[in-house]
Design an enzyme around this catalytic site. Structure first.
Site, PDB file in Angstrom:
ATOM      1  N   GLY B  40       8.225   5.933  -9.937  1.00 43.93           N
ATOM      2  CA  GLY B  40       8.474   5.251  -8.684  1.00 43.93           C
ATOM      3  C   GLY B  40       9.943   5.403  -8.368  1.00 43.93           C
ATOM      4  O   GLY B  40      10.750   5.654  -9.263  1.00 43.93           O
ATOM      5  N   SER B  87      13.544  13.340  -8.307  1.00 39.47           N
ATOM      6  CA  SER B  87      13.069  14.625  -7.791  1.00 39.47           C
ATOM      7  C   SER B  87      12.505  14.492  -6.384  1.00 39.47           C
ATOM      8  O   SER B  87      12.368  15.482  -5.669  1.00 39.47           O
ATOM      9  CB  SER B  87      12.021  15.214  -8.735  1.00 39.47           C
ATOM     10  OG  SER B  87      10.982  14.289  -8.949  1.00 39.47           O
ATOM     11  N   ASP B  88      12.195  13.268  -5.964  1.00 42.56           N
ATOM     12  CA  ASP B  88      11.671  13.047  -4.618  1.00 42.56           C
ATOM     13  C   ASP B  88      12.774  12.844  -3.579  1.00 42.56           C
ATOM     14  O   ASP B  88      12.479  12.516  -2.415  1.00 42.56           O
ATOM     15  CB  ASP B  88      10.731  11.826  -4.609  1.00 42.56           C
ATOM     16  CG  ASP B  88       9.478  12.071  -5.438  1.00 42.56           C
ATOM     17  OD1 ASP B  88       8.917  13.179  -5.331  1.00 42.56           O
ATOM     18  OD2 ASP B  88       9.059  11.172  -6.180  1.00 42.56           O
ATOM     19  N   HIS B 107       8.853   4.718  -2.953  1.00 42.61           N
ATOM     20  CA  HIS B 107       7.693   5.548  -3.300  1.00 42.61           C
ATOM     21  C   HIS B 107       7.151   5.094  -4.641  1.00 42.61           C
ATOM     22  O   HIS B 107       7.909   4.826  -5.575  1.00 42.61           O
ATOM     23  CB  HIS B 107       8.109   7.013  -3.382  1.00 42.61           C
ATOM     24  CG  HIS B 107       7.046   7.914  -3.932  1.00 42.61           C
ATOM     25  ND1 HIS B 107       5.752   7.919  -3.453  1.00 42.61           N
ATOM     26  CD2 HIS B 107       7.063   8.827  -4.937  1.00 42.61           C
ATOM     27  CE1 HIS B 107       5.032   8.813  -4.129  1.00 42.61           C
ATOM     28  NE2 HIS B 107       5.802   9.367  -5.038  1.00 42.61           N
ATOM     29  N   HIS B 109       3.188   5.241  -7.203  1.00 38.67           N
ATOM     30  CA  HIS B 109       1.796   5.671  -7.340  1.00 38.67           C
ATOM     31  C   HIS B 109       0.940   4.424  -7.541  1.00 38.67           C
ATOM     32  O   HIS B 109       0.063   4.401  -8.400  1.00 38.67           O
ATOM     33  CB  HIS B 109       1.643   6.644  -8.504  1.00 38.67           C
ATOM     34  CG  HIS B 109       2.294   7.970  -8.283  1.00 38.67           C
ATOM     35  ND1 HIS B 109       1.986   9.099  -9.018  1.00 38.67           N
ATOM     36  CD2 HIS B 109       3.232   8.384  -7.393  1.00 38.67           C
ATOM     37  CE1 HIS B 109       2.732  10.120  -8.599  1.00 38.67           C
ATOM     38  NE2 HIS B 109       3.497   9.712  -7.629  1.00 38.67           N
ATOM     39  N   ASP B 132       0.254  -8.524   9.803  1.00 38.43           N
ATOM     40  CA  ASP B 132       1.543  -9.216   9.639  1.00 38.43           C
ATOM     41  C   ASP B 132       2.667  -8.210   9.352  1.00 38.43           C
ATOM     42  O   ASP B 132       3.829  -8.485   9.635  1.00 38.43           O
ATOM     43  CB  ASP B 132       1.462 -10.204   8.464  1.00 38.43           C
ATOM     44  CG  ASP B 132       0.784 -11.513   8.842  1.00 38.43           C
ATOM     45  OD1 ASP B 132       0.841 -11.895  10.023  1.00 38.43           O
ATOM     46  OD2 ASP B 132       0.207 -12.157   7.948  1.00 38.43           O
ATOM     47  N   HIS B 181      -1.747  12.280  -2.986  1.00 41.90           N
ATOM     48  CA  HIS B 181      -0.541  11.949  -3.725  1.00 41.90           C
ATOM     49  C   HIS B 181      -0.367  10.427  -3.834  1.00 41.90           C
ATOM     50  O   HIS B 181      -0.741   9.844  -4.846  1.00 41.90           O
ATOM     51  CB  HIS B 181       0.649  12.632  -3.045  1.00 41.90           C
ATOM     52  CG  HIS B 181       1.942  12.519  -3.782  1.00 41.90           C
ATOM     53  ND1 HIS B 181       2.962  13.428  -3.645  1.00 41.90           N
ATOM     54  CD2 HIS B 181       2.405  11.601  -4.648  1.00 41.90           C
ATOM     55  CE1 HIS B 181       3.978  13.078  -4.417  1.00 41.90           C
ATOM     56  NE2 HIS B 181       3.665  11.980  -5.032  1.00 41.90           N
ATOM     57  N   TYR B 239       7.977 -16.789  12.895  1.00 40.75           N
ATOM     58  CA  TYR B 239       7.721 -17.055  11.480  1.00 40.75           C
ATOM     59  C   TYR B 239       9.046 -17.105  10.729  1.00 40.75           C
ATOM     60  O   TYR B 239       9.962 -16.354  11.028  1.00 40.75           O
ATOM     61  CB  TYR B 239       6.843 -15.953  10.880  1.00 40.75           C
ATOM     62  CG  TYR B 239       6.533 -16.153   9.413  1.00 40.75           C
ATOM     63  CD1 TYR B 239       5.418 -16.877   9.010  1.00 40.75           C
ATOM     64  CD2 TYR B 239       7.369 -15.612   8.434  1.00 40.75           C
ATOM     65  CE1 TYR B 239       5.134 -17.065   7.663  1.00 40.75           C
ATOM     66  CE2 TYR B 239       7.088 -15.797   7.089  1.00 40.75           C
ATOM     67  CZ  TYR B 239       5.979 -16.531   6.712  1.00 40.75           C
ATOM     68  OH  TYR B 239       5.710 -16.708   5.375  1.00 40.75           O
TER      69      TYR B 239
END
Lengths: 244, 244, 244, 244
Positions: B40, B87-88, B107, B109, B132, B181, B239
């Site tokens: 992540g 790497s992302d 990001h 998974h 929401d 992905h 809110y």
């Protein structure tokens, strides 16, 4: 007065480091929530001596210590340790004998991987999370015969696993589902074997949910699968920090 | 003697505050149970310099420190930090370039959002919890071509995301499912990006269960969806406590 | 110098005990895993003054204190507290007005109960766990009209709930599923309202799994349902220790 | 001055050890996540006196102490303890009377086992995890009649369980699903009964997922089932460390 058998061969290394690693990998498997009661085991193999350290059979995780790891040779003979090794030891040994280069094996009855095993289904490669660790479907073994179950059952379990890899590379797919039973995984070390069990359980769950959302779900394309696998494995890997 | 490349440009702010925020957002993503192993990453962008701080690649969460966050410029060149960035990173940068006003990208998974991505399905707006946070379905990208995967893969992933928003407002739907992905989310800050990942995983699960209970489940009416979205976003939001 | 409005009417009780109870019930709802982010709220009503204490809007649970609970009268006017009350306050007040004898209301977006609400389905009484707390199906409201959503939305939500109980006793079924939205529960106290949310989420999950195992699952017989409900409620109850 | 009834028969052992064991087994059941609120109970039987210690009715786990365990004789009369015993006590006693050799009984409304009970289905033996503990399907009782429910309900529940074992050995299948209600398990001790509840919940979940993955899933072969059951039970067992 009873004489205890000599457990420690003269000149044999104490393998304390391996036992600690195997202990750590067993505890990590339990901490990851993959183990029910005492029903999981991880082993590691010393590349120099070829000896294998493995969890003792049926010992509570909370009370387990590194010193309790049992060291066996490749014939399953205990060479160090006071306790009985895991009853699954012959399965582990068969994998070490047949899959060159592996240094760790893990086994659990983790919930979702076991469900795939009970369903008698191999786990398709439905996404890049799977492909990051396993280069293709995780195969399921054939069902074992009455003779195999009635014979040297745990050894035969190992042989059934090896047969499932006749056309597969165990270095690229370090996991299997034993039909009606549950998953075994392996890797270069005991820690890597545990990690593969953790990833397997995760992708087994995502895969199950994927089918629930789309009964016609397809495996990802081979070029995407290989892109992800080789981002993390082999000479061209570029994920993570370089080791040097 | 090897000379280390100069990592810190003269006069450049240390960006310590941004690095701390990005560290915190990464740890929050992991604490929320959305991260498997090290898979992540969250980044944040400094609005003044345009520099981006991001998680280093493949580092264990337990050992990670704020100082390890890597600072890159919009071309992906490391301007501060000892480690390799995620790497992302090229995917994150493409989102910063294309979605004006965003200051954070996340990001993971995460289990259920990844299952929707693997099923190749956009996530319908089945209820007010979804509305929401997201004003409509969370789109799924098209599958990437062999050329895109074989080329600058992570950049191409970003481009596939941007194409999915040709007719959508990324400020109103700050999330996407990359086919096969997993999810990417974004927001005004790194913390907001993480929050959107948390909500996405939650509504992905509720949505999956909704379909299980009613295969003919329908999206909620647009007037109810917008009522909820604008209760929390925009000038008419009522809110929460007012910021002043 | 700005003058702060007078929040504390002369002679009004501080309601510290009620605020503590409402705080505790809110924290219990969050601890039970029923709350996503800040999206849950519990209120309690003081039987003497008729005043209601409720969670402030959008405040983080970790930072919340008992003193922050907001006290409103039955018209929703803040009579004690520095913060804005929950945006769902008008829904709570409508339930206090319409369901005599209740002293607490809880609302969350708990995963499975919300899925039933999104599926637009009432929750059947599939077993004795359900019947221990709810004497029959938990009803789902009708969908709200554009006029109701565009008007005084939160009040209209309360009215939709009340309409769903035209032929039901809210003391015997202290829970409802608002279509496309999520659950509200109530009870004699704030703590009881939270407890009903916990049980509702549990039986919503068991009910969903029951249908998965048997698509033709039937509600339990009325005589078994009533046996369980009245083991725990009413004059003939014999579960638990007697209060005296 | 009110006279308290004599609760402690002269010469009767205090049964402190049994009460501690029963307390521990109750807490283990709760820690395993099988208990909702106070809705679970475990008892243990002293083989010498035949007396049974059981959880008091409706007491919070956090506040419960070993000394609060209630001791009853086989007619259900309280012989030690200040509190009311679990309302399910007559069910426990019927099992002790009818299943020779058992020393502990556990009951919960654990999520997935309860779903099987609500679906009115026995749990097939889909894999070796199940067979490690239960030598065959875990049966479901018949639905109870209005007369049974309206009569001595908890005793009748026990009788319904016993009827389900007319052709089964409760030592080989130490678990049952009461239709529309939930699971009961038993074993040689209170701890063993709790362990069987834990395994039952786990295999109930794996079984449910197995059917989701393969609607035509079959029970494992009897020779594989018995191999696993007798690896862990009986004279030929070789799992775990020998007790001597």
């Amino acid at each position: 007065m009873e004489r205890r058998p000599l457990r420690l061969r003269k000149g044999l290394p104490m393998l304390d480091k391996l036992k600690q690693q195997v202990y750590d990998a067993n505890m990590a498997l339990e901490r990851a929530g993959l183990v029910l009661l005492t029903w999981g085991n991880v082993s590691g193999r010393d590349p120099d001596s070829g000896l294998v350290a493995i969890k003792p059979s049926g010992v509570e995780y909370e009370q387990m210590t590194p010193a309790q790891m049992v060291v066996v040779d490749m014939e399953g003979k205990v060479v160090e340790g006071e306790l009985k090794p895991s009853s699954d030891t012959p399965t582990h040994l068969e994998l070490y004998r047949s899959f060159p280069g592996i240094g760790g094996v893990a086994h659990s009855h983790s919930t979702v991987a076991t469900a795939w095993a009970q369903a008698g289904r191999s786990l398709p490669c439905y996404g890049t999370t799977h492909a990051d660790q396993f280069r293709g479907p995780v195969p399921v073994t054939e069902e074992m015969s009455p003779e195999a179950v009635g014979g040297d059952y745990e050894l035969e379990t190992g042989k059934a696993i090896v047969r499932a890899f006749e056309d597969l590379d165990p270095a690229e797919i370090p996991a299997v589902l034993v039909a009606g039973h549950g998953p075994f995984t392996w890797g270069k070390t005991a820690a890597a074997a545990t990690e593969n069990s953790i990833v397997l359980e995760h992708v087994a769950l995502i895969g199950l949910l994927t089918e629930g959302l789309s009964p016609e779900a397809q495996s990802i394309a081979a070029f995407l699968r290989d892109k992800h696998f080789f981002r993390k494995h082999g000479d061209g890997a570029y994920y993570g920090q370089s080791d040097s």
